[in-house]
Scaffold this active site. Structure first.
Site: not given
Lengths: 778, 195
Positions: A667-668, A670, A674, A740, A743
């Site tokens: 999902n570009p 969200t 991030q 992910g 981080e």
């Protein structure tokens, strides 16, 4: 700027993969349509939970309306070492509304949990709350007061008199060197490792650099303080929590209370940020439970901001000695990364700064070592990219210093030392587009216009500095499960005991189902944050996307297969008597392959014809052989501009351009958020954040949000976040291809800022945060 | 802490009575029951929250934030620090934004309070709420009620037009997830519709 175009493409070739197809090929055999990009997968999709969050309807831990709830207030130690001599609650007990007090002399029996991450029992601290009268750090829980209202509980708590036997605490690392030891491993990774001959190669190196970099103790400070609301129904406990790990909370609380897991139900649909401090299970979750059992009423325990500074972990300070040797052409010949961190007297958590150094660059001679001391401070815990984040600050600062000694552009130096394989594990990368990240971000940033000479660039009276650094974080994956139901009205639900801290899991879950089943996102409901749902891993280690989404797609496939079987078995169906593989699905309809979709039935028609409410599919997937064959790692590049007013020695970040290779971007919308999130927290790390302890008594000087400065809106300039957006072909066998993203976005930021500060000023600050006092001292 | 002639109880009593007399003369405020040896006391006040008037007996130590959350069951307003340092508890009092953790409920007898629950009109998101969704101006969502209440009040404030003006005016609301660029974009989009 160096032309790296085309080079990045080479990195997608995998020496051991001679078939030309990876694990991704497996999913083509199933019934689901390819994730081709025609649906919502990979497209900007508004948050599924957006309306709830903007209307105040999203319920966080302390928000659930529970009848007859009473309030608990925790009392924490004001000394950092010693014993509790006496607790006098006589005045508190007479206070209006007082219901109970619990402390080490007046608490039910509690048990140490098994403390095993892999079986999802991981307390933040293995010492159980109220275990004895010993005090190991300031802020340790001493007592808990329960009263009818919050005001009454606060007042009653203020009347509790505690006497201590005071021992002098050890707070400063230098004072604790008599306790130094070498921890063996960190979550399975060896903390001392060597390949080649780092010492000999350093001695022989043409160009050398050695320096020590330090980062301070930092606190996560999510906006939502931890809270726990406990309600017993007979011997069954419901805990309304704010946890990054509902399964872990269930198991850990159950073991601590000495009750079966089945008797504990964790509810945590919304988490007001975590960043690691809500990952492991901290004592407040047990305190609310025992208090509630004691008073026979539901109990709410909402930690204060000040309590958050000792109640749920922090990032240890780090001191990192980095030694680099290189040939005159810039090729690294020796890397040594030696890290000294703190841990607590009651448990161990090691900020493993060196493990990234083992593989980030190509180098034949690499050594890492970690040492720890025990100080009278609460136990550290993972904080956004634990290890990688302070570790890349040191390594990427050192590389910048080396680049100046070599007179080689810092981007070029990194490209010359690009690791084509993981030289530590001796595995090929599953996919790696780091050179593309350098190129994309550098072009957008305008890096080619940089004059490398320090103090050479100005904006009026302001000194301008441009710096860059590499970002990296592992592509982790753990077992994950989910269920998907196709309902009689043609809508669908998807559930998993995963969590959404704000990364967007609610939304990506829906996207996967929408594309797999051809149902619009508006007609799919996702549910998570409940320990009764199919188990999923901790929302930490950036592993949620890779662990949960493939299981959801698998569950979709099973649900659809059941639906097809239902149609085939239905005498009234146009598909009656066909074979399963003769049926296909599209846009919410099932029909015979090769015929028009309208010749078949909608999902709703299939279910209604058989008078069924729903069909349900389950998916459970875990990483397998691919983990032995490939190294999974995300990469990125951070480019930062700072401007410094020399008259007041204040550095401000004025521009950031970052590019990340995190596999497929689900999902570009969200994902970009991030990106912003990690970069902004990285700016805080670089310029502001620092928890200060008073060496005399171990108390925290700045345990509030005015004195522990974090970035506010005025601190944040225009940011640009770019993604390579190429699927990782091996991370899962369902064609998701996403690693992910939570981080990696913070890694490298602090180094890029520090490198920009050097470029602007000619001053190398090797001790974060870069505050005006340090800029003035140099 | 209490001095013989003048203490917190008598001050609050006088202040509350004066406030009630000025703002709402037609409402009889019952004499609060004060027990001499108990430090807490309660006070009856009238709050108009999101258009609905409510008569409440509040603990004089209760902040407006805790009263909304714990007594009135309106948990949309969040507690991030309880010290006025983070802005998560921002509500409107008589149309102006305020940190509801820094003010006692008893100080607001007769005041009009607007919370995040009161912005949407019959299920229709307010322009600022809709802009926050459209621009993904949040992640975890915990600071979001405060951000939106601040941003909504800001539309009525004499804030300049540059991005830096808006950033400064929104800097009392911390977002640890770092949604700041999107918050800025959301506010700009609503402001441009306004002008």
């Amino acid at each position: 700027m160096q032309d790296t175009s085309g080079q990045g493409q080479n990195s997608q070739q995998h020496p051991t993969d001679t078939t030309g197809v990876g694990a991704a090929a497996d999913h083509t055999s199933n019934r689901l349509p390819e994730l081709s990009g025609n649906g919502s997968f990979g497209r900007p999709t508004p948050r599924h939970d957006g309306t709830l969050k903007v209307t105040g309807q999203a319920r966080y831990a302390a928000d659930h309306p529970i009848r007859r709830v009473v309030h608990a207030v925790a009392i924490q130690s004001t000394i950092a070492n010693g014993r509790v001599k006496n607790i006098d609650a006589s005045a508190a007990e007479k206070a209006p509304g007082f219901l109970a007090i619990l402390h080490h002399g007046k608490a039910p029996k509690l048990y140490r949990p098994s403390n095993d991450f892999m079986s999802a029992t991981k307390p933040g601290e293995i010492r159980v709350v109220f275990e004895d009268d010993r005090v190991y750090y300031a802020g340790q829980y001493i007592a808990l007061v329960v009263a009818e209202t919050l005001q009454q509980a606060n007042y009653a708590a203020s009347l509790v008199k505690i006497e201590y036997d005071f021992l002098h605490p050890v707070i400063d690392t230098d004072q604790a060197m008599n306790t130094v030891y070498d921890p063996e491993q960190f979550f399975g990774e060896k903390l001392t490792a060597q390949r080649g001959d780092p010492d000999g190669s350093y001695a022989a190196a043409a160009v050398k650099h050695e320096a020590t970099y330090s980062t301070p103790l930092e606190h996560h400070n999510p906006m939502e303080p931890s809270a726990s609301m406990a309600e017993w129904n007979g011997d069954e406990l419901t805990l309304y929590e704010t946890t990054q790990w509902v399964v872990g909370a269930r198991n850990t609380v159950a073991e601590t209370l000495g009750v079966p897991q089945e008797k504990v139900h964790i509810v945590s649909p919304f988490i007001g940020g975590g960043f690691g401090c809500k990952g492991f299970i901290w004592p407040h979750s047990v305190l609310s439970a025992i208090a509630s059992r004691q008073v026979g009423r539901p109990v709410k325990l909402n930690l204060t901001r000040k309590q958050m500074f000792s109640a749920c972990g922090h990032r240890s300070e780090t001191r990192q000695k980095v030694r680099l040797g290189a040939a005159a052409d810039g090729k690294l010949t020796s890397i040594f990364h030696d890290t000294l961190v703190q841990t607590s007297p009651v448990d161990e958590f090691i900020e493993s700064c060196g493990t990234t150094t083992e593989m980030l660059y190509s180098c034949p001679n690499v050594g890492i070592a970690h040492h720890a001391v025990r100080v009278n401070i609460a136990t550290p815990t993972p904080m956004r990219a634990p290890g990688e984040n302070p570790g890349t600050y040191a390594l990427e600062s050192a590389l910048d210093e080396l680049a100046y000694k070599l007179k080689i552009d810092p981007v070029e130096l990194r490209i010359r030392n690009h690791a084509d394989t993981n030289e530590h594990t001796k595995q090929p990368w599953s996919s790696k587009y780091l050179k593309d990240c350098y190129r994309m971000a550098a072009e957008k940033f305008g890096w080619s216009k940089r004059n490398p000479e320090p103090r050479s660039m100005r904006d009026g009276k302001l000194l301008v500095g441009w710096g860059m650094a590499t970002a990296t974080y592992p592509g982790m994956r753990n077992p994950g499960a989910a269920k998907v139901r196709i309902l009689q009205d043609g809508s669908a639900t998807v559930v998993s005991a995963t969590q959404d801290m704000g990364g967007g899991t609610y939304t990506t879950m829906v996207q996967v189902v929408s594309d797999a089943l051809g149902i619009p996102v508006e007609r799919i409901q996702s549910t998570l944050g409940d320990s009764m749902l199919p188990p999923a891993p901790v929302s930490g280690g950036s592993m949620t996307t890779a662990s949960v989404l493939p299981a959801i797609r698998k569950a979709c496939e099973q649900a659809l297969t059941k639906l097809v079987q239902t149609a085939i078995g239905d005498e009234n169906s146009p598909m009656h008597g066909k074979k399963e593989d003769e049926i296909t699905a599209q846009n919410g309809r099932v029909f015979v392959k090769g015929s028009s979709p309208s010749s078949g039935n909608t999902y709703a028609e299939v279910l209604a014809s058989k008078k069924m409410a729903a069909v349900e599919g389950e998916g459970f997937l875990q990483p397998g052989e691919e983990r032995k064959k490939y190294a999974f790692q995300s990469f990125g590049a951070q480019f930062v501009e700072v401007k410094i007013d020399p008259e007041i020695a204040r550095a401000r970040v004025t521009r950031v351009v970052s590019a990340f290779d995190v596999g497929k971007v689900v999902n570009p919308t969200t994902a970009r958020s991030q990106g912003y999130s990690g970069i902004i927290m990285g700016i805080g790390m670089a310029l502001m954040e620092h928890t200060i302890y008073d060496d005399r008594d171990g108390s925290i000087v700045n345990s509030n949000l005015a004195d522990y400065a974090v970035p506010v809106n005025a601190d944040v300039p225009d940011l640009e976040v770019l993604f390579v957006d190429k699927p990782d072909p091996y991370i899962d066998d369902q064609g998701i291809g996403a690693r992910g993203i939570g981080e990696i976005t913070i890694t490298g930021v602090a180094a890029a800022v520090a490198n920009a500060v050097y470029h602007a000023t000619g001053q190398r600050i090797r001790d974060l945060p870069i505050t005006p006092d340090k800029l003035l001292q140099v | 802490m209490d001095s013989p002639g003048w203490n917190r109880r008598s001050f609050l009593k006088a202040a509350a009575a004066a406030g009630a007399a000025a703002a709402m003369p037609d409402i009889a405020v019952p004499e609060p029951q004060v027990k001499p040896d108990v430090p807490a006391s309660s006070q009856s006040i009238r709050l108009k929250v999101n258009g609905t008037s409510r008569q409440l007996n509040v603990d004089t130590r209760a902040t407006l934030l805790d009263t909304l959350r714990e007594q009135m069951g309106m948990a949309g307003t969040k507690k991030g620090c309880d010290h006025g340092q983070c802005g998560a508890c921002t509500v409107h009092v008589n149309g102006r934004r305020i940190n509801s953790c820094l003010t006692f409920a008893v100080m607001h007898d007769g005041d009009e309070i607007t919370t995040i629950e009161g912005l949407a009109d019959a299920g229709q998101l307010s322009p600022m709420q809709a802009a926050f969704v459209e621009h993904d101006a949040f992640q975890c969502g915990y600071c979001t009620p405060g951000q939106i209440m601040s941003a909504t009040a800001l539309l009525r404030e004499p804030v300049g037009n540059t991005d830096d003006d808006l950033r400064e005016a929104m800097s009392g609301n911390i977002c640890r997830c770092g949604a700041y660029p999107n918050i800025l974009a959301a506010i700009k989009s609503v402001r441009s519709q306004h002008s």
